[in-house]
Every structure is written in C-alpha cells, then in structure tokens.
Write a protein that holds these residues in place. Structure first.
Motif, PDB file in Angstrom:
ATOM      1  N   TYR A  89       0.849  -1.168   0.000  1.00 39.87           N
ATOM      2  CA  TYR A  89       0.000   0.000   0.000  1.00 39.87           C
ATOM      3  C   TYR A  89       0.892   1.227   0.000  1.00 39.87           C
ATOM      4  N   ASN A  90       0.570   2.237  -0.808  1.00 46.83           N
ATOM      5  CA  ASN A  90       1.356   3.455  -0.867  1.00 46.83           C
ATOM      6  C   ASN A  90       0.596   4.561  -0.146  1.00 46.83           C
ATOM      7  N   SER A  91       0.993   4.875   1.078  1.00 43.61           N
ATOM      8  CA  SER A  91       0.278   5.891   1.856  1.00 43.61           C
ATOM      9  C   SER A  91       0.447   7.285   1.269  1.00 43.61           C
ATOM     10  N   ASN A  92       1.494   7.496   0.459  1.00 44.04           N
ATOM     11  CA  ASN A  92       1.673   8.786  -0.203  1.00 44.04           C
ATOM     12  C   ASN A  92       0.703   8.976  -1.364  1.00 44.04           C
ATOM     13  N   PRO A 145      -2.740   6.962  -1.930  1.00 44.41           N
ATOM     14  CA  PRO A 145      -3.703   5.881  -1.680  1.00 44.41           C
ATOM     15  C   PRO A 145      -4.543   5.500  -2.902  1.00 44.41           C
ATOM     16  N   LYS A 146      -4.588   6.370  -3.905  1.00 46.36           N
ATOM     17  CA  LYS A 146      -5.365   6.063  -5.116  1.00 46.36           C
ATOM     18  C   LYS A 146      -4.773   4.877  -5.883  1.00 46.36           C
ATOM     19  N   LEU A 147      -3.517   4.548  -5.586  1.00 47.44           N
ATOM     20  CA  LEU A 147      -2.909   3.392  -6.242  1.00 47.44           C
ATOM     21  C   LEU A 147      -3.538   2.089  -5.772  1.00 47.44           C
ATOM     22  N   GLY A 148      -4.188   2.121  -4.628  1.00 43.87           N
ATOM     23  CA  GLY A 148      -4.884   0.943  -4.124  1.00 43.87           C
ATOM     24  C   GLY A 148      -3.994   0.047  -3.291  1.00 43.87           C
ATOM     25  N   LYS A 149      -4.569  -1.083  -2.913  1.00 39.21           N
ATOM     26  CA  LYS A 149      -3.868  -2.095  -2.126  1.00 39.21           C
ATOM     27  C   LYS A 149      -3.739  -3.353  -2.971  1.00 39.21           C
TER      28      LYS A 149
END
Length: 160
Positions: free
Chosen positions: A36-39, A41-45
């Motif tokens: 997960y990319n917290s920077n 979040p639109k990238l998803g999990k």
C-alpha cells in the motif's frame, strides 16, 4: 484493468523482493498484509500472492492481486511484476550478460560469477517458470505483467 501509475508502482516494488536491495529511495509501507502506498492511496492495495528471489541467477518477481473494497484479493486479475537489473548484485550483472548473449538457455557459469563451475537456468527461464506457476495456480485469472528494463524484457518473453 490497472492504470499505468499502478503498473509503474508495482514494477518498483518488485525490486524489494530481494531483501538485500537497499539502494532504492522508496521502501514500500505495509498496511495489514498488503502492499500500500500511503503517499498515494489512489494506487490501491495489493495482496502479494507469490514471490521469487532466485539466489543463483538474481531474478526477482512478485505476483499480486488488487484488494477489493471488502478487503479480499481479487484473483481474477493478477499482475506479475518483474524486477530489472540490480547493478549492486554481481549475480544479476553476470546473468544479464549471459541473457543478452544466450537468451533463455542454461549456461555454464563464468569464473567471475559467484556460483562458479555449475550450470543454472538463465533469468528468462526462471521468469517463465514463475509465470507458468501463477498461470497453473490461477487458471481463470487475467494475467498481466509489468517491469523496468530487464523486467519488461521478461514480461515480453513470458507473455509476448
């Protein structure tokens, strides 16, 4: 279908399959068990389904599935992310050179390679075996690939 941004991000994460990889500026965060990319979040999990870190020839890859809004991996769509060359890894450099010269053939190791005096699979062969294992385990999945440099070369050779 994943976006270009998601594919680029997953390609970057594939380098981290090698625990010794420490010369990249971004270390992925983990939220629960997912990448997960917290920077952004639109990238998803994504749930990591399987990884490969071949100690003999230096090939790294990971297969992931997007996590849906209910927190479950959607294995109808799987991405295999292949790492490109890690120039800090002597096995990777030596195997890359062999791949350019011999392609997907098994080769005798040169004296400069860390595993001397033996025959090992080239990285292309290892990448194909990894892809075949994922296809066998998830036969109904739509499988796509991503990768940088050598990693994209694997993608083309495995699914091209």
């Amino acid at each position: 279908m994943l976006s270009d941004a998601q594919n680029r991000w997953l390609a970057e994460q594939s380098y981290w399959v090698d625990e010794r990889k420490d010369n990249k500026p971004y270390i992925p965060e983990k939220e629960e068990q997912y990448y997960y990319n917290s920077n952004n979040p639109k990238l998803g999990k994504f749930e990591v389904l399987k990884t490969e870190n071949n100690e003999k020839n230096g090939m790294q890859a990971m297969a992931v599935a997007p996590v849906d809004k209910n927190g479950k991996a959607d294995t109808t769509e799987i991405v295999i992310a292949y790492a490109g060359t890690n120039f800090a890894d002597a096995k990777d450099r030596a195997t890359d050179l062999q791949t350019v010269i011999l392609g997907d053939k098994m080769f005798e190791q040169s004296p400069a390679h860390p595993y001397t005096g033996s025959k090992i699979d080239g990285q292309v062969m290892t990448a194909q075996k990894f892809a075949n294992e994922i296809k066998a385990k998830y036969p109904d999945a739509k499988i796509s690939t991503t990768g940088h440099s050598l990693g994209e070369f694997f993608s083309f050779n495995c699914f091209g």
